[in-house]
Scaffold this active site. Structure first.
Site, PDB file in Angstrom:
ATOM      1  N   ASN A  12      16.787 182.348 -21.478  1.00  0.00           N
ATOM      2  CA  ASN A  12      15.973 181.258 -22.022  1.00  0.00           C
ATOM      3  C   ASN A  12      14.784 181.064 -21.087  1.00  0.00           C
ATOM      4  O   ASN A  12      14.942 180.543 -19.987  1.00  0.00           O
ATOM      5  CB  ASN A  12      16.831 179.982 -22.103  1.00  0.00           C
ATOM      6  CG  ASN A  12      16.026 178.773 -22.524  1.00  0.00           C
ATOM      7  OD1 ASN A  12      14.870 178.900 -22.939  1.00  0.00           O
ATOM      8  ND2 ASN A  12      16.624 177.593 -22.425  1.00  0.00           N
ATOM      9  N   TRP A  13      13.629 181.500 -21.542  1.00  0.00           N
ATOM     10  CA  TRP A  13      12.442 181.471 -20.676  1.00  0.00           C
ATOM     11  C   TRP A  13      11.829 180.074 -20.579  1.00  0.00           C
ATOM     12  O   TRP A  13      10.910 179.860 -19.789  1.00  0.00           O
ATOM     13  CB  TRP A  13      11.387 182.461 -21.176  1.00  0.00           C
ATOM     14  CG  TRP A  13      11.796 183.903 -21.089  1.00  0.00           C
ATOM     15  CD1 TRP A  13      12.995 184.415 -20.688  1.00  0.00           C
ATOM     16  CD2 TRP A  13      10.980 185.039 -21.402  1.00  0.00           C
ATOM     17  NE1 TRP A  13      12.978 185.792 -20.750  1.00  0.00           N
ATOM     18  CE2 TRP A  13      11.746 186.204 -21.186  1.00  0.00           C
ATOM     19  CE3 TRP A  13       9.663 185.189 -21.863  1.00  0.00           C
ATOM     20  CZ2 TRP A  13      11.255 187.497 -21.399  1.00  0.00           C
ATOM     21  CZ3 TRP A  13       9.166 186.461 -22.091  1.00  0.00           C
ATOM     22  CH2 TRP A  13       9.956 187.603 -21.851  1.00  0.00           C
ATOM     23  N   LYS A  14      12.297 179.169 -21.418  1.00  0.00           N
ATOM     24  CA  LYS A  14      11.742 177.800 -21.452  1.00  0.00           C
ATOM     25  C   LYS A  14      10.210 177.889 -21.574  1.00  0.00           C
ATOM     26  O   LYS A  14       9.710 178.816 -22.218  1.00  0.00           O
ATOM     27  CB  LYS A  14      12.208 177.008 -20.221  1.00  0.00           C
ATOM     28  CG  LYS A  14      13.757 177.033 -20.117  1.00  0.00           C
ATOM     29  CD  LYS A  14      14.329 176.038 -19.153  1.00  0.00           C
ATOM     30  CE  LYS A  14      15.839 176.188 -19.129  1.00  0.00           C
ATOM     31  NZ  LYS A  14      16.503 175.236 -18.254  1.00  0.00           N
ATOM     32  N   HIS A 102      19.566 172.344 -27.050  1.00  0.00           N
ATOM     33  CA  HIS A 102      19.524 172.462 -25.582  1.00  0.00           C
ATOM     34  C   HIS A 102      19.428 171.064 -24.995  1.00  0.00           C
ATOM     35  O   HIS A 102      18.785 170.177 -25.567  1.00  0.00           O
ATOM     36  CB  HIS A 102      18.315 173.314 -25.161  1.00  0.00           C
ATOM     37  CG  HIS A 102      18.362 173.685 -23.713  1.00  0.00           C
ATOM     38  ND1 HIS A 102      17.980 172.812 -22.725  1.00  0.00           N
ATOM     39  CD2 HIS A 102      18.790 174.801 -23.093  1.00  0.00           C
ATOM     40  CE1 HIS A 102      18.159 173.391 -21.546  1.00  0.00           C
ATOM     41  NE2 HIS A 102      18.656 174.602 -21.743  1.00  0.00           N
ATOM     42  N   GLU A 104      17.668 169.894 -22.753  1.00  0.00           N
ATOM     43  CA  GLU A 104      16.285 169.416 -22.560  1.00  0.00           C
ATOM     44  C   GLU A 104      15.729 168.881 -23.879  1.00  0.00           C
ATOM     45  O   GLU A 104      14.955 167.919 -23.897  1.00  0.00           O
ATOM     46  CB  GLU A 104      15.422 170.554 -21.975  1.00  0.00           C
ATOM     47  CG  GLU A 104      15.761 170.782 -20.499  1.00  0.00           C
ATOM     48  CD  GLU A 104      15.592 172.202 -20.002  1.00  0.00           C
ATOM     49  OE1 GLU A 104      14.900 173.012 -20.639  1.00  0.00           O
ATOM     50  OE2 GLU A 104      16.185 172.510 -18.938  1.00  0.00           O
ATOM     51  N   GLU A 174      26.594 174.085 -21.217  1.00  0.00           N
ATOM     52  CA  GLU A 174      25.661 173.956 -20.097  1.00  0.00           C
ATOM     53  C   GLU A 174      25.800 172.552 -19.497  1.00  0.00           C
ATOM     54  O   GLU A 174      25.212 171.591 -20.020  1.00  0.00           O
ATOM     55  CB  GLU A 174      24.224 174.151 -20.577  1.00  0.00           C
ATOM     56  CG  GLU A 174      23.952 175.522 -21.147  1.00  0.00           C
ATOM     57  CD  GLU A 174      22.463 175.875 -21.057  1.00  0.00           C
ATOM     58  OE1 GLU A 174      22.166 176.901 -20.434  1.00  0.00           O
ATOM     59  OE2 GLU A 174      21.629 175.140 -21.586  1.00  0.00           O
ATOM     60  N   GLY A 180      19.097 174.279 -13.526  1.00  0.00           N
ATOM     61  CA  GLY A 180      17.913 174.296 -12.675  1.00  0.00           C
ATOM     62  C   GLY A 180      18.128 173.667 -11.312  1.00  0.00           C
ATOM     63  O   GLY A 180      17.171 173.432 -10.574  1.00  0.00           O
ATOM     64  N   SER A 220      22.381 177.517 -13.708  1.00  0.00           N
ATOM     65  CA  SER A 220      22.231 178.214 -12.425  1.00  0.00           C
ATOM     66  C   SER A 220      23.038 179.516 -12.352  1.00  0.00           C
ATOM     67  O   SER A 220      23.618 179.826 -11.312  1.00  0.00           O
ATOM     68  CB  SER A 220      22.583 177.285 -11.254  1.00  0.00           C
ATOM     69  OG  SER A 220      21.677 176.191 -11.225  1.00  0.00           O
ATOM     70  N   GLY A 241      18.541 180.514 -17.383  1.00  0.00           N
ATOM     71  CA  GLY A 241      17.188 179.962 -17.328  1.00  0.00           C
ATOM     72  C   GLY A 241      16.371 180.661 -16.256  1.00  0.00           C
ATOM     73  O   GLY A 241      15.867 181.766 -16.450  1.00  0.00           O
ATOM     74  N   GLY A 242      16.264 180.037 -15.088  1.00  0.00           N
ATOM     75  CA  GLY A 242      15.401 180.522 -14.006  1.00  0.00           C
ATOM     76  C   GLY A 242      15.526 182.010 -13.709  1.00  0.00           C
ATOM     77  O   GLY A 242      14.510 182.714 -13.609  1.00  0.00           O
TER      78      GLY A 242
HETATM   79  P1  13P Z   1      19.009 177.568 -15.119  1.00  0.00           P
HETATM   80  O1  13P Z   1      19.662 178.935 -15.213  1.00  0.00           O
HETATM   81  O2  13P Z   1      17.624 177.611 -14.600  1.00  0.00           O
HETATM   82  O3  13P Z   1      19.904 176.591 -14.438  1.00  0.00           O
HETATM   83  O4  13P Z   1      18.865 177.041 -16.637  1.00  0.00           O
HETATM   84  C1  13P Z   1      19.969 177.037 -17.461  1.00  0.00           C
HETATM   85  C2  13P Z   1      19.512 176.729 -18.856  1.00  0.00           C
HETATM   86  O5  13P Z   1      19.134 175.610 -19.152  1.00  0.00           O
HETATM   87  C3  13P Z   1      19.502 177.825 -19.830  1.00  0.00           C
HETATM   88  O6  13P Z   1      19.310 177.355 -21.120  1.00  0.00           O
END
Ligand code: 13P
Length: 261
Positions: A12-14, A102, A104, A174, A180, A220, A241-242
């Protein structure tokens, strides 16, 4: 009974990377992964909407078996919804997986379980697979409400879906406090919640759906902790994510089986 679920590892590149950067990133990722990887693991990338067409072109031109994903969708088929994107538009771009709900989106954009449910249904109607997210806050975990929070999210987000459909879904657990932050749920805690989710699916939609549904862990996930998380019996993949922004890190996560758990 042996678990026959094929793992799905999703990036997930956000809100990162314009379409030039997206092309470079996916090319590097394609270079790092081998046909053996794709046999063992399904891989998807979820770039921002503005990058999807460019990434689709790269994947198609070189026949790369990375599935294309989106991060969100609007629940209506079309209409006066300025700034929104419909599921049919994504399907036309060969999108396979769409993340819905998600944390967010739930927290920053106020998406309720009802909206998440409508989005999941829109994705299914367009013949794509929703990745339905759930997860508790730190306060909820500390207050002993993690399981009940996730149970209410699952009941609300998957409401009105048939057992057959639920078996083909992807659910992403999640925990919000792990996103993050560099703080991962321990593999035991992650396994426990994913097993809880599977038992909720069993209670709501039956044993067959529970055995088939793929449950990802997200929060993470890094090359270093992926092998242990992926070794858990109820964890069928990762939503990253990251670490998904770096093709080398992401390919090492996809390659978790080559590293010691
Ligand atoms: P991180 O891997 O950066 O913690 O993000 C997780 C995430 O929200 C994937 O959708």
């Amino acid at each position: 009974m042996a678990n026959t679920r094929k793992p799905l590892i999703s990036g997930n590149w956000k809100m990162h990377y314009n379409h030039f950067e997206a092309i470079q990133t996916v090319q590097k990722l394609a270079y790092a992964l081998t046909s053996e990887d794709y046999e063992e693991v399904d891989v998807s990338v979820h770039p921002p909407f503005t990058d999807i067409r460019s990434v689709q072109t790269v994947l198609q031109a070189d026949d790369v078996p990375i599935a294309l994903g989106a991060q969100n969708v609007h629940q209506e088929e079309k209409g006066a919804f300025t700034g929104e994107i419909a599921a049919g538009m994504l399907a036309k771009l060969d999108v396979t997986y769409v993340i819905v709900g998600h944390s967010e989106r739930r927290e920053i954009f106020g998406e309720s379980d009802e909206i998440v449910n409508a989005k999941a249904i829109a994705v299914l109607k367009a013949n794509m697979t929703p990745i339905v997210c759930c997860g508790e806050t730190l306060e909820e975990r500390q207050g002993g409400q993690a399981e009940s929070k996730v149970a209410s999210q699952i009941a609300g987000s998957l409401s009105n879906l048939t057992a057959e459909v639920v078996g083909e879904l992807v659910i992403a657990y999640e925990p919000i406090w792990a996103i993050g932050t560099g703080e991962t749920a321990s593999s035991d805690d992650a396994q426990q919640m994913c097993a809880h989710i599977r038992s909720l699916v069993k209670d709501g939609w039956g044993a067959e759906a529970a055995a088939a549904v793929r449950i990802q862990y997200g929060g993470s996930v890094k090359p270093g902790n992926a092998p242990e998380l992926m070794a858990q019996p109820d964890i069928d993949g990762a939503l990253v994510g990251g670490a998904a922004l770096d093709p080398e890190d992401f390919s090492r996560i996809v390659n978790y089986r080559l590293y010691q758990a």
